[in-house]
Design a protein around this motif. Structure first.
Motif, PDB file in Angstrom:
ATOM      1  N   VAL A   1       0.881  -1.168   0.000  1.00  0.00           N
ATOM      2  CA  VAL A   1       0.000   0.000   0.000  1.00  0.00           C
ATOM      3  C   VAL A   1       0.915   1.214   0.000  1.00  0.00           C
ATOM      4  O   VAL A   1       1.750   1.366   0.895  1.00  0.00           O
ATOM      5  CB  VAL A   1      -0.928   0.025   1.237  1.00  0.00           C
ATOM      6  N   PHE A   2       0.758   2.044  -1.002  1.00  0.00           N
ATOM      7  CA  PHE A   2       1.627   3.215  -1.133  1.00  0.00           C
ATOM      8  C   PHE A   2       0.995   4.432  -0.488  1.00  0.00           C
ATOM      9  O   PHE A   2      -0.244   4.566  -0.476  1.00  0.00           O
ATOM     10  CB  PHE A   2       1.947   3.491  -2.597  1.00  0.00           C
ATOM     11  N   ASN A   3       1.843   5.296   0.054  1.00  0.00           N
ATOM     12  CA  ASN A   3       1.367   6.549   0.632  1.00  0.00           C
ATOM     13  C   ASN A   3       0.827   7.442  -0.468  1.00  0.00           C
ATOM     14  O   ASN A   3       1.317   7.412  -1.600  1.00  0.00           O
ATOM     15  CB  ASN A   3       2.524   7.282   1.351  1.00  0.00           C
ATOM     16  N   GLN A   4      -0.186   8.229  -0.133  1.00  0.00           N
ATOM     17  CA  GLN A   4      -0.738   9.190  -1.077  1.00  0.00           C
ATOM     18  C   GLN A   4       0.252  10.331  -1.253  1.00  0.00           C
ATOM     19  O   GLN A   4       0.774  10.836  -0.279  1.00  0.00           O
ATOM     20  CB  GLN A   4      -2.075   9.728  -0.557  1.00  0.00           C
ATOM     21  N   ARG A   5       0.484  10.711  -2.459  1.00  0.00           N
ATOM     22  CA  ARG A   5       1.368  11.841  -2.731  1.00  0.00           C
ATOM     23  C   ARG A   5       0.547  13.125  -2.700  1.00  0.00           C
ATOM     24  O   ARG A   5      -0.524  13.196  -3.304  1.00  0.00           O
ATOM     25  CB  ARG A   5       2.035  11.712  -4.094  1.00  0.00           C
ATOM     26  N   ASN A   6       1.047  14.112  -2.024  1.00  0.00           N
ATOM     27  CA  ASN A   6       0.394  15.412  -2.012  1.00  0.00           C
ATOM     28  C   ASN A   6       0.913  16.211  -3.181  1.00  0.00           C
ATOM     29  O   ASN A   6       2.105  16.433  -3.318  1.00  0.00           O
ATOM     30  CB  ASN A   6       0.686  16.153  -0.699  1.00  0.00           C
TER      31      ASN A   6
END
Length: 152
Positions: free
Chosen positions: A146-151
């Motif tokens: 699960v990848f972190n959401q990029r801002n």
């Protein structure tokens, strides 16, 4: 500790570790199913009584489930025993996964003591080991990372 954090910087460590733990938690059941399964072929019974058509092939479904269980078990074992030592930054990552999920040698506390970890170091190493497992796990049929959401 810093290198592992950098390695998994794009990964949501908690969710990825949970996904890997869910897969590995199914290992003991699937190993038992793979080892106890036996194919029993039976001749068709002709009783002369009318019966409805049956759909599906029960023997074929059993074989398919058995093969699926065997492949799952083999995939877990290969990742933990052969690949994990190559990708692990801590030599005990494979042992943690093997002792806790595969051999089920006891609770986290038992394994923590056996490997000589402090409480926080053990749980950190366990999460990192689960993330390393998830990195190697094939993305099909289900992706564990699960990848972190990029801002933006």
């Amino acid at each position: 500790m810093g290198r592992a954090t950098q390695r998994f910087s794009r990964i949501n460590i908690d969710k990825t570790a949970d996904n890997a733990a869910a897969v590995l938690s199914d290992y003991p059941r699937r190993r038992a199913m793979a080892s106890r399964w036996s194919l029993s072929l039976q001749s068709p019974q002709i009783t002369g009584m009318p019966r409805s058509d049956s759909y599906g092939n029960k023997a074929e479904e059993q074989i398919t489930r058995h093969v699926d269980d065997q492949q799952f078990v083999k995939k877990c074992e290969v990742i933990v025993r052969e690949i994990m030592p190559d990708v692990a930054q801590d030599e005990n990552w494979a042992k943690i996964l093997d002792y806790y999920y595969m051999k089920q040698l006891g609770t986290d506390e038992v394994i923590m003591d056996r490997l000589g970890y402090s409480h926080s170091a053990y749980y950190y190493a366990k999460k990192q080991a689960l993330c390393a497992f998830a990195e190697v796990w094939p993305p099909f049929p289900n992706e564990l990372l699960v990848f972190n959401q990029r801002n933006s």
